[in-house]
Design a protein around this motif. Structure first.
Motif, mmCIF file in Angstrom:
data_model
loop_
_atom_site.group_PDB
_atom_site.id
_atom_site.type_symbol
_atom_site.label_atom_id
_atom_site.label_comp_id
_atom_site.label_asym_id
_atom_site.label_seq_id
_atom_site.Cartn_x
_atom_site.Cartn_y
_atom_site.Cartn_z
ATOM 1 N N LEU A 1 0.831 -1.202 0.000
ATOM 2 C CA LEU A 1 0.000 0.000 0.000
ATOM 3 C C LEU A 1 0.865 1.252 0.000
ATOM 4 O O LEU A 1 1.960 1.254 0.574
ATOM 5 N N TRP A 2 0.345 2.285 -0.652
ATOM 6 C CA TRP A 2 0.950 3.620 -0.618
ATOM 7 C C TRP A 2 -0.022 4.583 0.047
ATOM 8 O O TRP A 2 -1.224 4.440 -0.117
ATOM 9 N N HIS A 3 0.544 5.563 0.768
ATOM 10 C CA HIS A 3 -0.275 6.653 1.302
ATOM 11 C C HIS A 3 -0.066 7.874 0.406
ATOM 12 O O HIS A 3 1.077 8.224 0.109
ATOM 13 N N GLU A 4 -1.164 8.512 0.036
ATOM 14 C CA GLU A 4 -1.031 9.756 -0.760
ATOM 15 C C GLU A 4 -0.554 10.887 0.137
ATOM 16 O O GLU A 4 -0.942 10.961 1.309
ATOM 17 N N LEU A 5 0.284 11.750 -0.421
ATOM 18 C CA LEU A 5 0.767 12.916 0.328
ATOM 19 C C LEU A 5 0.246 14.186 -0.331
ATOM 20 O O LEU A 5 0.068 14.234 -1.552
ATOM 21 N N ASP A 6 0.021 15.196 0.518
ATOM 22 C CA ASP A 6 -0.379 16.477 -0.058
ATOM 23 C C ASP A 6 0.881 17.266 -0.426
ATOM 24 O O ASP A 6 2.003 16.782 -0.280
ATOM 25 N N ALA A 7 0.684 18.492 -0.870
ATOM 26 C CA ALA A 7 1.794 19.308 -1.369
ATOM 27 C C ALA A 7 2.867 19.509 -0.308
ATOM 28 O O ALA A 7 4.060 19.583 -0.624
ATOM 29 N N VAL B 1 -0.598 -1.218 -4.361
ATOM 30 C CA VAL B 1 0.467 -1.554 -5.306
ATOM 31 C C VAL B 1 -0.154 -2.444 -6.379
ATOM 32 O O VAL B 1 -0.835 -3.409 -6.054
ATOM 33 N N PRO B 2 0.041 -2.131 -7.667
ATOM 34 C CA PRO B 2 -0.555 -2.968 -8.712
ATOM 35 C C PRO B 2 -0.059 -4.410 -8.604
ATOM 36 O O PRO B 2 1.089 -4.653 -8.228
ATOM 37 N N GLU B 3 -0.964 -5.340 -8.920
ATOM 38 C CA GLU B 3 -0.657 -6.762 -8.820
ATOM 39 C C GLU B 3 0.655 -7.112 -9.526
ATOM 40 O O GLU B 3 1.429 -7.929 -9.039
ATOM 41 N N ALA B 4 0.874 -6.483 -10.673
ATOM 42 C CA ALA B 4 2.066 -6.798 -11.459
ATOM 43 C C ALA B 4 3.353 -6.375 -10.752
ATOM 44 O O ALA B 4 4.429 -6.880 -11.066
ATOM 45 N N ASP B 5 3.245 -5.443 -9.798
ATOM 46 C CA ASP B 5 4.447 -4.964 -9.102
ATOM 47 C C ASP B 5 4.749 -5.754 -7.833
ATOM 48 O O ASP B 5 5.696 -5.446 -7.108
ATOM 49 N N GLU C 1 14.480 5.773 -1.690
ATOM 50 C CA GLU C 1 14.047 5.197 -2.964
ATOM 51 C C GLU C 1 13.027 4.077 -2.751
ATOM 52 O O GLU C 1 12.233 3.762 -3.629
ATOM 53 N N TRP C 2 13.053 3.469 -1.568
ATOM 54 C CA TRP C 2 12.049 2.465 -1.242
ATOM 55 C C TRP C 2 10.787 3.134 -0.707
ATOM 56 O O TRP C 2 9.673 2.739 -1.011
ATOM 57 N N LEU C 3 11.036 4.162 0.089
ATOM 58 C CA LEU C 3 9.957 4.762 0.870
ATOM 59 C C LEU C 3 9.044 5.663 0.028
ATOM 60 O O LEU C 3 7.847 5.717 0.274
ATOM 61 N N TYR C 4 9.624 6.357 -0.945
ATOM 62 C CA TYR C 4 8.836 7.371 -1.664
ATOM 63 C C TYR C 4 8.757 7.086 -3.153
ATOM 64 O O TYR C 4 9.674 6.501 -3.725
ATOM 65 N N THR C 5 7.654 7.564 -3.749
ATOM 66 C CA THR C 5 7.552 7.519 -5.208
ATOM 67 C C THR C 5 6.521 8.566 -5.629
ATOM 68 O O THR C 5 5.887 9.203 -4.787
ATOM 69 N N THR C 6 6.370 8.736 -6.892
ATOM 70 C CA THR C 6 5.343 9.630 -7.413
ATOM 71 C C THR C 6 4.465 8.842 -8.368
ATOM 72 O O THR C 6 4.974 8.116 -9.222
ATOM 73 N N ALA C 7 3.161 8.936 -8.164
ATOM 74 C CA ALA C 7 2.222 8.206 -9.008
ATOM 75 C C ALA C 7 2.245 8.796 -10.418
ATOM 76 O O ALA C 7 2.636 9.951 -10.597
ATOM 77 N N PRO C 8 1.794 8.002 -11.407
ATOM 78 C CA PRO C 8 1.757 8.503 -12.790
ATOM 79 C C PRO C 8 0.963 9.808 -12.902
ATOM 80 O O PRO C 8 1.272 10.652 -13.746
ATOM 81 N N ASP C 9 -0.033 9.985 -12.022
ATOM 82 C CA ASP C 9 -0.805 11.235 -12.094
ATOM 83 C C ASP C 9 -0.153 12.362 -11.308
ATOM 84 O O ASP C 9 -0.766 13.407 -11.085
ATOM 85 N N LEU D 1 3.732 9.826 -3.129
ATOM 86 C CA LEU D 1 3.275 8.685 -2.316
ATOM 87 C C LEU D 1 4.366 8.276 -1.336
ATOM 88 O O LEU D 1 5.553 8.368 -1.642
ATOM 89 N N VAL D 2 3.924 7.784 -0.167
ATOM 90 C CA VAL D 2 4.860 7.188 0.793
ATOM 91 C C VAL D 2 4.332 5.796 1.147
ATOM 92 O O VAL D 2 3.130 5.581 1.223
ATOM 93 N N ARG D 3 5.276 4.890 1.316
ATOM 94 C CA ARG D 3 4.855 3.519 1.592
ATOM 95 C C ARG D 3 4.285 3.355 2.990
ATOM 96 O O ARG D 3 4.697 4.031 3.931
ATOM 97 N N GLU D 4 3.385 2.416 3.112
ATOM 98 C CA GLU D 4 2.982 1.917 4.420
ATOM 99 C C GLU D 4 4.210 1.248 5.027
ATOM 100 O O GLU D 4 4.864 0.435 4.367
ATOM 101 N N THR D 5 4.528 1.586 6.281
ATOM 102 C CA THR D 5 5.768 1.045 6.863
ATOM 103 C C THR D 5 5.526 -0.002 7.945
ATOM 104 O O THR D 5 6.473 -0.577 8.470
ATOM 105 N N ASN D 6 4.262 -0.221 8.325
ATOM 106 C CA ASN D 6 3.994 -1.358 9.205
ATOM 107 C C ASN D 6 4.273 -2.637 8.417
ATOM 108 O O ASN D 6 4.302 -2.621 7.183
ATOM 109 N N THR D 7 4.468 -3.730 9.120
ATOM 110 C CA THR D 7 4.550 -5.033 8.452
ATOM 111 C C THR D 7 3.453 -5.936 9.016
ATOM 112 O O THR D 7 2.850 -5.632 10.039
#
Length: 997
Positions: free
Chosen positions: A545-551, A562-566, A593-601, A605-611
């Motif tokens: 899961l990813w959490h959306e971040l604001d500005a 996370v898409p099934e393919a990933d 690089e693990w924790l953050y990414t930007t969605a195609p739109d 995004l920041v990853r869920e960090t619980n396990t």
RNA sequence: GCCGAAGUGGCGGAAUGGCAGACGCAGCGGAUUCAAAAUCCGCCGCCCGUAAAGGGCAUGAGGGUUCGACUCCCUCCUUCGGCACCA
């Protein structure tokens, strides 16, 4: 090498024999005595090289899926408790292969877990490294025991290719909401209500839709089977980490003994409570021990009653207006601000409600509290928040609570009653609020007496009712009369128009009335809580899961999957495993690089960090074993249909509730979503009993070395304190005693030298600290795997707890050596058949013995009574070794009977008997009833139920024949002389009983 | 407290309405051996009886049902496991 020694007694032989014997001792290991080590490694290599136990993708003919609860590969290696269940399942598998079934029998590793992470924190070793090493040890040890697993199906929950699908299933659960009204038909044709459905099918109210797509997403998120929740965790500031419940002992950390406080943290929950009813109902369809079903029913804890709204404050005019509104509008789904909603199982006691109690955490407390009581209420709430669950549930303590200053109105009689808060009401059960009926609830009574609140009886017990022990314990004196609470059922009093109704009738009538007037409704509650599904650990499955971040980089509360393919989302490389000192999970420190990414739109995004918790991987491993290398799906549907359900599942009773409940829950969700074909995973379940250490005799001595009788010894004030002499309150020390120092007196063991001193005799759980752990490697090295397997099965019933005994292992090892000598020539230099083994046709007696053994052993294996199966084989061997020649025709079937239990020895003997194939798929010997017919039966003769003699009758003899034979017996005749026979009880072949006067 | 499981020789256990203690361990006696290990044979619940024959008692305690109870029913005791302020 020496050939056979000359027979003794022959001239000139004595010297040669002596020489032979002397030399044999020196070279003992290459002589063909029963040599477990040679035989076992030989056959283990054979099975592995030939793929003897590889299972086809699909069963040929009848299938059997036999599963062990897979182990957590701890650093300690295998424990003798593990092979108990594993041997039992292995016997069932080997037996059923010989019966022609296609058997699926896999093994794997429940390999995520805290110890590897703790080890990483201490040493810096990556948990994967520790885990791999431990798995290697476990695998070696299991292979050493000769279990017939299909090792090509081995999986570990820590393999990315495995947890890829754990994450996939989580997403399935996340994608599901529970529709309580959805009706469907189960496999048995029964109509059922309530089913998990895709979140896309969740009806969205117009108002929500109108508020925009984000509002819709939030609306859906609140209804998913996986949802977020602020739940308290065990935060240990000194260690700078969140601790699991099992790492907190008595309010301090297990490591270091640092204080632990409870703080709220965002967590993932799984809505298992939605499935409570189905988890309960479907217990009826599985072949599990009743005691385990009872444990699960208990854990789910269903109760039925009613929810009732009590309007807050309110002068009488307001109350009438409120009632009128409710009559019109009905009972709202969610309580509005003007009422307190309570849950009760006794709506028939509504007229006896004299106050209300909210849990300290109840959301209405702030709003209700009047300024005058604000300080007291805030203080009380703060104290309650600090207390651990343990402190709060300590029954011994007195009830506490404070008045809020607010009042509510009893909807049945318009009476104003005070609202209190108290920690004996739990926020997580029911509505977190109760109506207190002190006359008929023991807890309310105790509270009312303490705070001098009114007590009004509304249920009368029948005339000769005797208060229970608990009710008597709460008795109070009022004006010289003794009053008790009464929690039982009876007839209503002081209840207006309902007065006189029985409890059951009253409940039904008032629930209907409350519903009609919009004041309440029937309700069901469960003790079961939703499943706290996240952990603040590194060594677990990441959430996909990813959490959306604001500005400004803050979470918006909206999520992306996370898409099934990933998949899989693998764990990041971490520089170190030291706690970072904040309550957030360790993954919060993962590389960016693990924790953050930007969605195609463009949304950051920041990853869920619980396990996920350790339970996750074990919730579905039985499915993956069916199709372990599938990289397109977690399981292929046709394989799932072919192999499921698990036909026999054996494991420890410690998993009676959680693992089995969680697996059943996941399976039902997968079933609802069309991913599996059945709604229960484990058809038959058996719990093996615990293996305890060797029995110990313990005496106690005080400081002066004086013996203290065990009857005088009591536990110290807390668990870690030494034991005390109850008389003197002085500490005593435990002393291990030898059996020779003690003797049995009545029911107790006492000191031989001083029978006044009682000694404790008990077997304890194996533990490192007690030093009574038995290492299976050692047992195998000394006696062999077949001996270990056989001993564990011979100890007693599979399901019973049993103490270990090393001389017992020696006993079964002697039996195996006898089996060896029955067939192999021990005196020859090379492995060869004993001269006594011959092709002669068996005698009728030998055939009878064989077929009785086949009959008994077969029945015993079917009923998992391995201990008696072994006894029967011992009897067979005792009888047959005394005979020469020994016909192959009885030895060969016997070897087959033995083979599921002692497979290595059996394979070796089978080969010695000139068979070229493994016996693993030889047909199981058939029992022939014609062979077991006796030509004569011994029948006991009783007089008035007491055994007085025995007669021999032909099998199936009738009563006159038996009576004639008995009366011809001189002793019976003498005892019957002069007596009048009133009745004769006769059971053919079993018994003859004369009832005389 | 509630729910569940269990209580049988010195020990693990067997017998689920029909000979209590199968089988194994431990112990004792014997054979074999220079000796030991291993192996083989025998004995082995308690009490009375020198012994044998025989008898009595005995499956946690007490009661009941039955011709007959370890087994079924009731009450109680003990041990172990689970839950435990769940309204």
């Amino acid at each position: 090498m020496i050939r056979r020694a000359s027979p003794a007694g022959q001239p000139g032989a004595a010297h040669g024999l002596r020489l032979a014997t002397a030399r044999r001792i020196g070279v003992c290991s290459d002589m063909p005595r029963y040599d477990a080590k040679r035989i076992e490694s030989k056959w283990q290599a054979f099975w592995e090289a030939h793929g003897t136990f590889a299972t086809p993708d699909f069963p040929v003919g009848e299938k059997l899926y036999v599963l062990d609860m897979f182990p957590y590969p701890s650093g300690e290696g295998l424990h003798v408790g593990h092979p108990e269940g594993y041997t039992a399942t292995d016997i069932v598998c080997r037996y059923n292969r010989m019966r022609g079934k296609t058997v699926l029998h896999p093994m794997g590793w429940d390999a995520f877990g805290l110890p590897a992470e703790q080890h990483a924190i201490k040493t810096g070793t990556h948990p994967r490294e520790t885990t791999d090493r431990n798995i290697a040890t476990f695998r070696r040890q299991l292979k050493m025991l000769g279990f017939s697993y299909d090792w090509s199906r081995e999986v570990a929950t820590t393999d990315p290719e495995y947890f890829r699908w754990t994450q996939w299933i989580f997403l399935k659960i996340y994608d599901t909401w529970f529709d309580p009204d959805c009706a469907w038909t189960d496999a048995a044709g029964k109509t059922r209500c309530g089913k998990g459905r895709p979140i896309s099918e969740l009806p969205i109210p117009d108002a929500v839709r109108a508020a925009g797509p984000d509002a819709v997403r939030r609306y859906q998120d609140e209804r998913r089977l996986a949802y977020q929740y602020e739940a308290p965790v065990n935060w240990c500031p000194a260690l700078g980490t969140v601790l699991a419940n099992e790492e907190v002992i008595g309010g301090v950390s297990e490591r270091g003994g640092h204080p632990v406080v409870r703080i709220p943290l965002r967590q993932w929950m799984l809505r298992i409570t939605a499935y409570a009813e189905r988890l309960l109902d479907d217990l009826d369809s599985v072949a599990w021990p009743e005691s385990i079903k009872a444990l699960q029913r208990n854990w789910v804890g269903k109760s039925e009653g009613a929810e009732v709204d009590f309007p807050i404050g309110g002068a009488s005019g307001d109350f009438a207006a409120w009632k009128a509104t409710r009559l019109q509008a009905g009972f709202p789904a969610e309580p509005l601000d003007d009422v307190l909603r309570i849950y009760t199982t006794r709506p028939d006691t509504l007229f006896g409600a004299t106050y209300m109690v909210l849990a300290p955490e109840h959301p209405c407390v702030d709003r209700l509290t009047t300024p005058q009581y604000r300080t007291a209420v805030d203080d009380y709430r703060r104290q309650a928040a600090m207390k651990s669950d343990l402190d709060r549930t300590d029954l011994a303590k007195e009830k506490t609570g404070v008045f809020t200053g607010a009042f509510a109105v009893n909807p049945v009689n318009g009476e104003q009653i005070p609202i209190w808060i108290a920690d004996y009401v739990l926020v997580s059960y029911g509505t977190g609020a109760i109506m207190a009926v002190p006359a008929h609830d023991l807890r309310d009574w105790e509270f009312a007496v303490r705070f001098e609140l009114p007590i009004r009886p509304v249920v009368a017990a029948h005339d000769d009712y005797q208060p229970t022990k608990e009710e008597r314990a709460l008795a109070r004196e009022v004006n010289g009369r003794t009053e008790f609470p009464f929690a039982g059922l009876g007839a209503a009093i002081n209840s207006g128009e309902y007065t006189g109704l029985t409890t059951a009738d009253f409940k039904e009538a008032i629930t209907r009335r409350l519903a009609a007037e919009g004041l309440g409704r029937g309700a069901v509650n469960y003790r079961l809580r939703d499943w706290l599904f996240s952990r603040q650990h590194f060594w677990g499955e990441p959430f996909p899961l990813w959490h959306e971040l604001d500005a400004s980089g803050n979470p918006t509360g909206l999520l992306r999957t996370v898409p099934e393919a990933d998949l899989p989302v693998t764990l990041p490389e971490m520089r170190h495993f030291k706690p970072h000192g904040r309550p957030e999970p360790p993954l919060a420190e993962a590389p960016p690089e693990w924790l953050y990414t930007t969605a195609p739109d463009g949304v950051p995004l920041v990853r869920e960090t619980n396990t996920m918790p350790q339970w996750a991987g074990s919730c579905w491993y039985y499915l993956r074993f069916i199709d372990p290398r599938n990289d397109a799906a977690f399981i292929a549907p046709d394989k799932e249909r072919a192999w499921m359900p698990v036909d026999l599942y054996i494991g420890g009773a410690e998993h009676a509730v959680l693992h089995l409940l969680y697996s059943r829950f996941w399976h039902k969700v997968l079933f609802d979503r069309g991913c599996v074909s059945g709604d229960e995973p484990f058809r038959r379940l058996v719990n093996q009993g615990m293996i305890l250490g060797e029995a110990e005799l313990t005496g106690y001595q005080d400081e002066s070395g004086q013996w203290v009788s065990a009857r005088q010894v009591v536990d110290g004030p807390d668990e870690n304190q030494p034991k005390l002499n109850a008389g003197t309150r002085r500490p005593v020390v435990a002393v291990r005693l030898d059996t020779r120092q003690t003797t049995k007196l009545g029911n107790e063991f006492v000191l031989e030298a001083n029978p006044e001193i009682v000694v404790e005799s008990r077997a304890f759980k194996m533990s490192k600290s007690r030093g009574n752990v038995v290492n299976p490697d050692q047992v195998v090295a000394n006696y062999g795997a077949d001996a270990l397997r056989l001993y564990e099965m011979f100890m007693g019933p599979l399901e019973a707890a049993k103490p270990w005994s090393m001389s017992g292992v020696e006993g079964v090892s002697r039996f195996l050596a006898r089996v060896w000598r029955m067939i192999a020539d021990e005196r020859s230099d090379d492995v060869r058949l004993s001269d006594a083994v011959s092709a002669v046709p068996p005698s009728a007696d030998q055939l009878r013995l064989l077929h009785k053994t086949i009959q008994a052993v077969t029945a015993d294996i079917e009923s998992l009574s391995f201990n008696t199966a072994i006894s029967r084989m011992m009897e067979f061997v005792n009888a047959l070794t005394a005979q020469e020649p020994r016909p192959r025709a009885v030895l060969e079937p016997f070897v087959l009977l033995l083979s599921p239990l002692a497979p290595h020895l059996a394979e070796e003997l089978w080969q010695l008997l000139e068979h070229t194939q493994s016996l693993a798929y030889e047909p199981w010997p058939e029992f022939d009833p014609a062979c077991v017919v006796e030509h004569e039966v011994e029948v006991p003769v009783q007089i008035n139920g007491k055994l007085r003699g025995k007669i021999k009758t032909p099998p199936g003899a009738d009563e006159p024949t038996a009576r004639g034979l008995a009366q011809a017996d001189p002793r019976i005749a003498e005892l019957l002389a002069g007596k009048q026979v009133v009745k004769i009880v006769f059971v053919s072949d079993r018994l003859l009983n004369f009832v005389v006067r």
